[in-house]
Design a protein around this motif. Sequence first.
Motif, mmCIF file in Angstrom:
data_model
loop_
_atom_site.group_PDB
_atom_site.id
_atom_site.type_symbol
_atom_site.label_atom_id
_atom_site.label_comp_id
_atom_site.label_asym_id
_atom_site.label_seq_id
_atom_site.Cartn_x
_atom_site.Cartn_y
_atom_site.Cartn_z
ATOM 1 N N LYS A 170 -9.461 18.546 5.133
ATOM 2 C CA LYS A 170 -8.171 18.715 5.810
ATOM 3 C C LYS A 170 -7.533 17.375 6.159
ATOM 4 O O LYS A 170 -6.930 17.213 7.219
ATOM 5 N N SER A 171 -7.702 16.396 5.270
ATOM 6 C CA SER A 171 -7.175 15.069 5.534
ATOM 7 C C SER A 171 -5.908 14.816 4.735
ATOM 8 O O SER A 171 -5.870 15.041 3.519
ATOM 9 N N LYS A 172 -4.878 14.321 5.426
ATOM 10 C CA LYS A 172 -3.606 14.004 4.769
ATOM 11 C C LYS A 172 -3.689 12.696 3.989
ATOM 12 O O LYS A 172 -2.860 12.427 3.130
ATOM 13 N N LEU A 173 -4.686 11.878 4.314
ATOM 14 C CA LEU A 173 -4.791 10.562 3.691
ATOM 15 C C LEU A 173 -5.115 10.640 2.209
ATOM 16 O O LEU A 173 -4.726 9.771 1.423
ATOM 17 N N ILE A 174 -5.843 11.672 1.806
ATOM 18 C CA ILE A 174 -6.250 11.803 0.400
ATOM 19 C C ILE A 174 -5.028 11.906 -0.497
ATOM 20 O O ILE A 174 -4.914 11.207 -1.510
ATOM 21 N N GLY A 175 -4.101 12.771 -0.139
ATOM 22 C CA GLY A 175 -2.879 12.902 -0.929
ATOM 23 C C GLY A 175 -2.011 11.670 -0.865
ATOM 24 O O GLY A 175 -1.380 11.282 -1.849
ATOM 25 N N ALA A 176 -2.010 11.007 0.305
ATOM 26 C CA ALA A 176 -1.162 9.824 0.479
ATOM 27 C C ALA A 176 -1.586 8.667 -0.415
ATOM 28 O O ALA A 176 -0.751 7.849 -0.810
ATOM 29 N N ILE A 177 -2.894 8.587 -0.747
ATOM 30 C CA ILE A 177 -3.343 7.506 -1.626
ATOM 31 C C ILE A 177 -3.469 7.952 -3.080
ATOM 32 O O ILE A 177 -3.363 7.129 -3.996
ATOM 33 N N ASN A 178 -3.687 9.255 -3.303
ATOM 34 C CA ASN A 178 -3.869 9.719 -4.684
ATOM 35 C C ASN A 178 -2.553 9.925 -5.415
ATOM 36 O O ASN A 178 -2.435 9.573 -6.601
ATOM 37 N N ILE A 179 -1.575 10.498 -4.746
ATOM 38 C CA ILE A 179 -0.317 10.831 -5.416
ATOM 39 C C ILE A 179 0.381 9.592 -5.984
ATOM 40 O O ILE A 179 0.869 9.636 -7.122
ATOM 41 N N PRO A 180 0.448 8.455 -5.255
ATOM 42 C CA PRO A 180 1.068 7.266 -5.877
ATOM 43 C C PRO A 180 0.352 6.817 -7.144
ATOM 44 O O PRO A 180 1.012 6.442 -8.133
ATOM 45 N N LEU A 181 -0.969 6.862 -7.147
ATOM 46 C CA LEU A 181 -1.717 6.470 -8.345
ATOM 47 C C LEU A 181 -1.465 7.449 -9.481
ATOM 48 O O LEU A 181 -1.244 7.033 -10.634
ATOM 49 N N SER A 182 -1.485 8.737 -9.194
ATOM 50 C CA SER A 182 -1.231 9.745 -10.229
ATOM 51 C C SER A 182 0.180 9.604 -10.791
ATOM 52 O O SER A 182 0.390 9.741 -12.001
ATOM 53 N N LEU A 183 1.140 9.317 -9.913
ATOM 54 C CA LEU A 183 2.512 9.121 -10.367
ATOM 55 C C LEU A 183 2.609 7.904 -11.282
ATOM 56 O O LEU A 183 3.300 7.940 -12.315
ATOM 57 N N PHE A 184 1.914 6.844 -10.935
ATOM 58 C CA PHE A 184 1.913 5.649 -11.781
ATOM 59 C C PHE A 184 1.334 5.947 -13.162
ATOM 60 O O PHE A 184 1.881 5.522 -14.190
#
Length: 302
Positions: A94-108
Amino acid sequence: MNPQLVENYLVNISFATLMIALIIYWLNIAFPNLRILAKVGTILTLTINFCLAASLGLRWLENGYFPLSNLYESLIFLTWGLTFTHLILENQNKSKLIGAINIPLSLFLISFTSFVLPVEMKKASPLVPALRSNWLMMHVSIMMISYAILILGSLLSILFLIIYKGNFYQNNSIEKRIGYKNKNQINIGSYATINQMNILERIDNLSYRTIGLGFPLLTIGIIAGAVWANEAWGSYWSWDPKETWALITWLIFAAYLHTRFSKAWEGEKPAILASIGFIVVWICYLGVNFLGKGLHSYGWVS
């Protein structure tokens, strides 16, 4: 409809959804009380994961082999692995940090595959004889999933270091504030300090558990690759650049887990080691293919 056209649509949808998800997850960090943002972020990540899986599935059906034979396919699969791991970790922690660091990398990664890779490298081509094996699916897919998990775990360690160093410059007694060694002697002066301590400990533990999940998969992938190499080339180990860097990657994360399991290191030192592992994973995955040719360069750089 043309399967290739549908595949392109699915990748484009993933790109657009990633851009929206990036905004949602960062807003969720800024406004943690808006629970709807977390739900929207999860739904968007599910959509991205489904679209990438569907694009890979269409490519598999169209070409008759598991789509992991060139750079384009492996990048799509890696992004799928990142979002899949993201969803699992987010559901468990239930951590918001996972998406905050993964989504920028996936977008790149999706941006790179869509706008940087030449069209020729996106096209599927007949497999060379060495790749016409069931080991292609087992070895490469396990390695790519292990990369995705280890990358996320390492990113969490990098985030730990950023927050840790930021707190250090605010207070030179950061180790006492985090309390890894002397929790009973902590003299906490503010709620902000307690919150920072809790965030650091959660990030550190999540990074440890994530890397602990990825390491066994990396081990299985390397063993499967050795068996496949013996079947294809008559040797379990040839000290090919990819094999060498895979071994270096394994040693880095083995050292990390050893120090954590034995409690020889805690806090900053293992996080630095995991951060080095982040760089080594990318060298193993991409660097050796761009910097030098080897037995693992099929469909990558000519």
